[in-house]
Design a protein around this motif. Structure first.
Motif, PDB file in Angstrom:
ATOM      1  N   ARG A   1      35.880  29.482 -17.493  1.00 21.36           N
ATOM      2  CA  ARG A   1      34.619  29.462 -18.231  1.00 21.36           C
ATOM      3  C   ARG A   1      34.115  30.878 -18.519  1.00 21.36           C
ATOM      4  O   ARG A   1      33.484  31.135 -19.530  1.00 21.36           O
ATOM      5  CB  ARG A   1      33.546  28.709 -17.461  1.00 21.36           C
ATOM      6  CG  ARG A   1      32.171  28.847 -18.115  1.00 21.36           C
ATOM      7  CD  ARG A   1      31.060  28.270 -17.296  1.00 21.36           C
ATOM      8  NE  ARG A   1      31.161  26.821 -17.313  1.00 21.36           N
ATOM      9  CZ  ARG A   1      30.877  26.046 -16.273  1.00 21.36           C
ATOM     10  NH1 ARG A   1      30.479  26.568 -15.141  1.00 21.36           N
ATOM     11  NH2 ARG A   1      30.984  24.750 -16.362  1.00 21.36           N
ATOM     12  N   ALA A  39      36.934  24.128 -16.530  1.00 19.66           N
ATOM     13  CA  ALA A  39      36.141  25.338 -16.755  1.00 19.66           C
ATOM     14  C   ALA A  39      35.943  26.120 -15.459  1.00 19.66           C
ATOM     15  O   ALA A  39      35.824  27.348 -15.481  1.00 19.66           O
ATOM     16  CB  ALA A  39      34.798  24.979 -17.367  1.00 19.66           C
ATOM     17  N   ARG A  40      35.928  25.445 -14.330  1.00 22.96           N
ATOM     18  CA  ARG A  40      35.707  26.108 -13.045  1.00 22.96           C
ATOM     19  C   ARG A  40      36.999  26.572 -12.368  1.00 22.96           C
ATOM     20  O   ARG A  40      36.960  27.121 -11.277  1.00 22.96           O
ATOM     21  CB  ARG A  40      34.957  25.175 -12.100  1.00 22.96           C
ATOM     22  CG  ARG A  40      33.523  24.983 -12.532  1.00 22.96           C
ATOM     23  CD  ARG A  40      32.795  24.114 -11.547  1.00 22.96           C
ATOM     24  NE  ARG A  40      31.408  23.976 -11.953  1.00 22.96           N
ATOM     25  CZ  ARG A  40      30.401  23.939 -11.111  1.00 22.96           C
ATOM     26  NH1 ARG A  40      30.621  24.013  -9.828  1.00 22.96           N
ATOM     27  NH2 ARG A  40      29.174  23.815 -11.550  1.00 22.96           N
ATOM     28  N   SER A  66      38.686  23.285 -21.690  1.00 24.31           N
ATOM     29  CA  SER A  66      37.698  23.789 -20.730  1.00 24.31           C
ATOM     30  C   SER A  66      36.283  23.793 -21.305  1.00 24.31           C
ATOM     31  O   SER A  66      35.313  23.853 -20.560  1.00 24.31           O
ATOM     32  CB  SER A  66      38.069  25.200 -20.276  1.00 24.31           C
ATOM     33  OG  SER A  66      37.870  26.135 -21.317  1.00 24.31           O
ATOM     34  N   THR A 120      34.866  21.320 -22.739  1.00 24.93           N
ATOM     35  CA  THR A 120      34.244  20.019 -22.497  1.00 24.93           C
ATOM     36  C   THR A 120      34.458  19.504 -21.081  1.00 24.93           C
ATOM     37  O   THR A 120      33.709  18.647 -20.631  1.00 24.93           O
ATOM     38  CB  THR A 120      34.798  18.970 -23.486  1.00 24.93           C
ATOM     39  OG1 THR A 120      36.217  18.893 -23.343  1.00 24.93           O
ATOM     40  CG2 THR A 120      34.429  19.322 -24.913  1.00 24.93           C
ATOM     41  N   ASP A 121      35.480  20.005 -20.389  1.00 26.71           N
ATOM     42  CA  ASP A 121      35.802  19.523 -19.047  1.00 26.71           C
ATOM     43  C   ASP A 121      35.315  20.533 -18.005  1.00 26.71           C
ATOM     44  O   ASP A 121      35.846  21.642 -17.897  1.00 26.71           O
ATOM     45  CB  ASP A 121      37.307  19.316 -18.917  1.00 26.71           C
ATOM     46  CG  ASP A 121      37.699  18.606 -17.638  1.00 26.71           C
ATOM     47  OD1 ASP A 121      36.880  18.578 -16.690  1.00 26.71           O
ATOM     48  OD2 ASP A 121      38.818  18.074 -17.586  1.00 26.71           O
ATOM     49  N   GLU A 122      34.328  20.137 -17.243  1.00 23.58           N
ATOM     50  CA  GLU A 122      33.712  21.005 -16.238  1.00 23.58           C
ATOM     51  C   GLU A 122      34.718  21.431 -15.159  1.00 23.58           C
ATOM     52  O   GLU A 122      34.696  22.573 -14.703  1.00 23.58           O
ATOM     53  CB  GLU A 122      32.536  20.272 -15.590  1.00 23.58           C
ATOM     54  CG  GLU A 122      31.751  21.092 -14.616  1.00 23.58           C
ATOM     55  CD  GLU A 122      30.894  22.166 -15.269  1.00 23.58           C
ATOM     56  OE1 GLU A 122      30.527  23.117 -14.552  1.00 23.58           O
ATOM     57  OE2 GLU A 122      30.617  22.065 -16.473  1.00 23.58           O
TER      58      GLU A 122
END
Length: 105
Positions: A88, A53-54, A46, A48-50
């Motif tokens: 996130r 993260a959301r 999470s 690096t990966d948007e």
């Protein structure tokens, strides 16, 4: 203050980006459910990966085998994680508590 209207091209790009994010989140949840991915690995991804993260934490927990909505909410309550929290938004201690709790199970 209202946002300016999007052009058809901007709207199409936004829709495509949203669809790609949904696919990425679904793939991560499938890998989590199959055991191919652990909670710790997903939390690391999470950063690096948007799209990941959301993801809402409750969705992440519900993707695990034998955890439904009620159990996911109970786990989050026990760990002091708000029901609306996204991956996130987890703090260092919340991340560690979540990983430790899932490793105990």
């Amino acid at each position: 203050m209202s946002l300016r209207p999007l052009t058809p091209e901007e709207r199409a790009d936004a829709l495509q980006k949203a669809a790609a994010a949904r696919v990425a989140r679904a793939a991560a949840k499938d890998r989590l459910k199959s055991g191919e991915l652990s909670i710790a690995q997903l939390l690391s991804a999470s950063e690096t990966d948007e799209a990941i993260a959301r993801m809402r934490v409750v969705e992440l927990l519900e993707a695990l085998p034998r955890i439904g909505h009620v159990r996911a909410v109970a786990i989050m309550d026990r760990l002091g994680i708000a029901a609306s929290r996204r991956v996130r938004g987890l703090g260092i201690h919340q991340r560690a508590a979540l990983v430790d709790f899932m490793n105990e199970k």
